[in-house]
Design a protein around this motif. Structure first.
Motif, PDB file in Angstrom:
ATOM      1  N   LEU A 132      -9.735  11.701  10.344  1.00  6.90           N
ATOM      2  CA  LEU A 132     -10.460  10.501   9.945  1.00  6.90           C
ATOM      3  C   LEU A 132     -10.975  10.596   8.510  1.00  6.90           C
ATOM      4  N   ARG A 133     -11.260  11.794   8.055  1.00  7.77           N
ATOM      5  CA  ARG A 133     -11.754  11.924   6.679  1.00  7.77           C
ATOM      6  C   ARG A 133     -10.637  12.081   5.654  1.00  7.77           C
ATOM      7  N   GLU A 134      -9.400  12.174   6.118  1.00  6.64           N
ATOM      8  CA  GLU A 134      -8.268  12.219   5.196  1.00  6.64           C
ATOM      9  C   GLU A 134      -8.014  10.817   4.636  1.00  6.64           C
ATOM     10  N   PRO A 135      -7.665  10.684   3.370  1.00  5.78           N
ATOM     11  CA  PRO A 135      -7.496   9.351   2.773  1.00  5.78           C
ATOM     12  C   PRO A 135      -6.441   8.520   3.491  1.00  5.78           C
ATOM     13  N   SER A 136      -6.790   7.290   3.780  1.00  3.32           N
ATOM     14  CA  SER A 136      -5.820   6.376   4.393  1.00  3.32           C
ATOM     15  C   SER A 136      -4.727   6.045   3.383  1.00  3.32           C
ATOM     16  N   PRO A 137      -3.478   5.952   3.849  1.00  6.09           N
ATOM     17  CA  PRO A 137      -2.387   5.590   2.933  1.00  6.09           C
ATOM     18  C   PRO A 137      -2.305   4.103   2.636  1.00  6.09           C
ATOM     19  N   PHE A 138      -3.097   3.288   3.333  1.00  7.43           N
ATOM     20  CA  PHE A 138      -2.980   1.843   3.159  1.00  7.43           C
ATOM     21  C   PHE A 138      -3.735   1.386   1.919  1.00  7.43           C
ATOM     22  N   VAL A 139      -3.017   0.677   1.063  1.00 10.47           N
ATOM     23  CA  VAL A 139      -3.558   0.249  -0.226  1.00 10.47           C
ATOM     24  C   VAL A 139      -3.474  -1.275  -0.309  1.00 10.47           C
ATOM     25  N   PRO A 140      -4.563  -1.942  -0.698  1.00 13.72           N
ATOM     26  CA  PRO A 140      -4.528  -3.406  -0.820  1.00 13.72           C
ATOM     27  C   PRO A 140      -3.431  -3.873  -1.779  1.00 13.72           C
ATOM     28  N   ASP A 141      -2.901  -5.051  -1.517  1.00 11.66           N
ATOM     29  CA  ASP A 141      -1.876  -5.695  -2.356  1.00 11.66           C
ATOM     30  C   ASP A 141      -0.567  -4.909  -2.380  1.00 11.66           C
ATOM     31  N   THR A 142      -0.349  -4.068  -1.363  1.00 11.69           N
ATOM     32  CA  THR A 142       0.904  -3.329  -1.236  1.00 11.69           C
ATOM     33  C   THR A 142       1.718  -3.947  -0.113  1.00 11.69           C
ATOM     34  N   LEU A 143       2.994  -4.181  -0.361  1.00  8.40           N
ATOM     35  CA  LEU A 143       3.877  -4.762   0.643  1.00  8.40           C
ATOM     36  C   LEU A 143       4.692  -3.644   1.289  1.00  8.40           C
ATOM     37  N   TYR A 144       4.497  -3.456   2.566  1.00  3.92           N
ATOM     38  CA  TYR A 144       5.172  -2.381   3.291  1.00  3.92           C
ATOM     39  C   TYR A 144       6.389  -2.927   4.016  1.00  3.92           C
ATOM     40  N   GLY A 145       7.442  -2.128   4.070  1.00  3.80           N
ATOM     41  CA  GLY A 145       8.656  -2.511   4.767  1.00  3.80           C
ATOM     42  C   GLY A 145       8.716  -1.890   6.143  1.00  3.80           C
ATOM     43  N   ASP A 146       9.662  -2.368   6.958  1.00  3.26           N
ATOM     44  CA  ASP A 146       9.789  -1.851   8.317  1.00  3.26           C
ATOM     45  C   ASP A 146      10.170  -0.377   8.351  1.00  3.26           C
ATOM     46  N   ASP A 147      10.719   0.140   7.249  1.00  2.00           N
ATOM     47  CA  ASP A 147      11.136   1.544   7.240  1.00  2.00           C
ATOM     48  C   ASP A 147      10.017   2.475   6.771  1.00  2.00           C
ATOM     49  N   TRP A 148       8.876   1.905   6.358  1.00  2.00           N
ATOM     50  CA  TRP A 148       7.813   2.736   5.804  1.00  2.00           C
ATOM     51  C   TRP A 148       7.252   3.700   6.832  1.00  2.00           C
ATOM     52  N   TRP A 149       7.002   3.205   8.029  1.00  2.00           N
ATOM     53  CA  TRP A 149       6.328   3.995   9.062  1.00  2.00           C
ATOM     54  C   TRP A 149       7.132   5.247   9.409  1.00  2.00           C
ATOM     55  N   ASP A 150       8.419   5.084   9.659  1.00  2.00           N
ATOM     56  CA  ASP A 150       9.250   6.216  10.074  1.00  2.00           C
ATOM     57  C   ASP A 150       9.315   7.293   9.004  1.00  2.00           C
ATOM     58  N   GLY A 151       9.286   6.891   7.743  1.00  2.00           N
ATOM     59  CA  GLY A 151       9.398   7.870   6.677  1.00  2.00           C
ATOM     60  C   GLY A 151       8.092   8.526   6.296  1.00  2.00           C
ATOM     61  N   PHE A 152       6.998   8.151   6.956  1.00  2.00           N
ATOM     62  CA  PHE A 152       5.692   8.653   6.537  1.00  2.00           C
ATOM     63  C   PHE A 152       5.339   9.981   7.190  1.00  2.00           C
ATOM     64  N   TRP A 153       5.768  10.192   8.414  1.00  2.00           N
ATOM     65  CA  TRP A 153       5.323  11.348   9.189  1.00  2.00           C
ATOM     66  C   TRP A 153       5.719  12.670   8.542  1.00  2.00           C
ATOM     67  N   GLY A 154       4.795  13.633   8.605  1.00  2.00           N
ATOM     68  CA  GLY A 154       5.090  14.990   8.176  1.00  2.00           C
ATOM     69  C   GLY A 154       5.587  15.818   9.342  1.00  2.00           C
TER      70      GLY A 154
END
Length: 426
Positions: A94-116
């Motif tokens: 919860l204290r790690e910075p959120s990746p969500f940034v205002p005024d950013t347009l995310y695509g359907d492929d963003w989620w799958d490519g995010f995981w470490g």
């Protein structure tokens, strides 16, 4: 802050007093009642435990107004549940910075490519779950990172793509929910609409440089109480936008709202280079009940896109113009376009139940006989069900032989039911 909270409390009371208050999606779950607010000590303990400071507006709401309850969809989650509901990735996330940034347009492929490799980073790190919209859809509050204080709509399946809402903070978002509810807007999936009235949405639709935002503005018009003639004209213009995202969104809103002004644009879009636009164009003509919708759909049975073919079949079936001969190339897989795909074969067998009988009766039975031997169990199962619907009892001997070798559990269940009914003369 106190003035904003008092205004929200007044609007909530007004919303609760409407005769149709409980008719809104999810309203029966919360009844427009808020839980008691939390003492300052409880909130401070939560912040200390997770190493965060809650955004000011949300913190004030929880301590002065209510700890969950009345809100969009099934209502606001309590502070404890905002963490427990979807927070199960790694300690301290919860204290790690959120990746969500205002005024950013995310695509359907963003989620799958995010995981470490060990679930770090987590797409939901630095966020709390405020609202459950049903299934795997949530509204999250960003508590750390550059988007702190903003809200984001996410689906745990990753699709549709995350959307950072344009409301500047929690209180603006919550008050917008009340304002739109009181104005008669459609508040299901609240937050997907861009904030603003018709005029604001039309300005975005006409002039925003980002096609994703123009498309969202078009879809946002569908949340308004009605599509005015001005909005209908704007949708018709948007159906010819340079970007297929916008064309598709405009046509989708048009058929869902029955906007007749878009009919000419829909006819032109039947030959659009983008398959998703062609699919929506068929749905517009079908929804408007145009006299030639079925015949305009017929050429698209040979489309290379499976969804276009499905919608064409549906339009023809509803228009009473679908024939077994139309479906033959799709069921047999002998043809171009989407022919040969299991999804299309299954759909064609399904629509065979609605195909006109007349001289095509024997042809329908022959097509079902072929479908009963299809390599895909979904097609075979649908063939059994369609044969039952059409009462094609000439298939009974083949079904009996088929039952002896059938390996799919669900196909066998359907075969057993139909064979038993027909053998008993039912």
């Amino acid at each position: 802050m106190d003035e904003r909270l008092a205004r929200i409390a007044r609007k909530l009371a007004e919303a609760a007093g409407r005769p149709d208050a409980l008719g809104a999606f999810g309203a029966k779950s919360h009844g427009y009642r808020l839980n008691p607010p939390l003492p300052e000590s409880r909130v401070a303990a939560f912040e200390a435990e997770h190493g965060i400071v809650l955004p000011e507006g949300y913190r004030a709401f929880v301590t002065d107004v209510g700890d969950g309850g009345a809100g969009p969809a099934y209502g606001l989650l309590s502070l404890a549940d905002t963490y427990d509901t979807v927070s199960d990735s790694f300690a301290g996330h919860l204290r790690e910075p959120s990746p969500f940034v205002p005024d950013t347009l995310y695509g359907d492929d963003w989620w799958d490519g995010f995981w470490g490799p060990d679930d770090r980073p987590d797409p939901l790190q630095g966020t709390l779950a405020l609202v459950h919209h049903g299934c795997t859809s949530y509204t999250q509050l960003v508590v750390t990172g550059p988007g702190r204080g903003r809200l984001v709509n996410v689906d745990l399946n990753g699709v549709p793509a995350p959307y950072v809402l344009e409301d500047p903070d929690f209180l603006a978002w919550y008050e917008r929910w009340l304002d739109e509810l009181l104005a008669g807007y459609r508040v299901t999936w609240f937050g997907e609409k861009i904030p603003g009235d018709e005029a604001a949405l039309l300005r975005i639709l006409a002039g925003d440089p980002a096609p994703q935002r123009r498309a969202r503005a078009a879809r946002s018009l569908g949340f308004l109480p009605l599509i005015t003639p001005t909005a209908a004209g704007a949708l018709a213009s948007a159906a010819a936008d340079a970007d297929p995202l916008v064309r598709r969104a405009a046509l989708e809103v048009a058929w869902r709202s029955g906007t007749a002004a878009v009919e000419p644009a829909a006819r032109s879009a039947l030959t659009d280079p983008d398959a998703s636009v062609r699919a929506e164009a068929i749905s517009v003509l079908r929804a408007l009940g145009t006299a030639d919708a079925a015949e305009r759909a017929r050429p698209l049975l040979g489309d290379p896109d499976a969804d276009v073919v499905w919608r064409a079949m549906r339009a023809m079936a509803e228009g009473g113009r679908l024939r077994a001969a139309d479906l033959a190339p799709l069921i047999t897989g002998r043809g171009g376009g989407a022919h040969g795909g299991a999804r299309t074969r299954e759909a064609a067998v399904y629509f065979l139940a609605e195909a006109r009988r007349g001289g095509g009766h024997d042809e329908a039975a022959a097509l079902l006989a072929e479908a009963l031997g299809d390599e895909d169990p979904r097609v075979r199962r649908q063939a059994v069900q369609t044969g039952e619907q059409r009462d094609e009892r000439s298939l009974l001997p083949q079904m009996r032989r088929m039952r002896e070798a059938e390996t799919d559990h669900y196909v066998r269940i359907n075969l057993d039911r139909v064979i038993a009914a027909w053998s008993a003369g039912g």
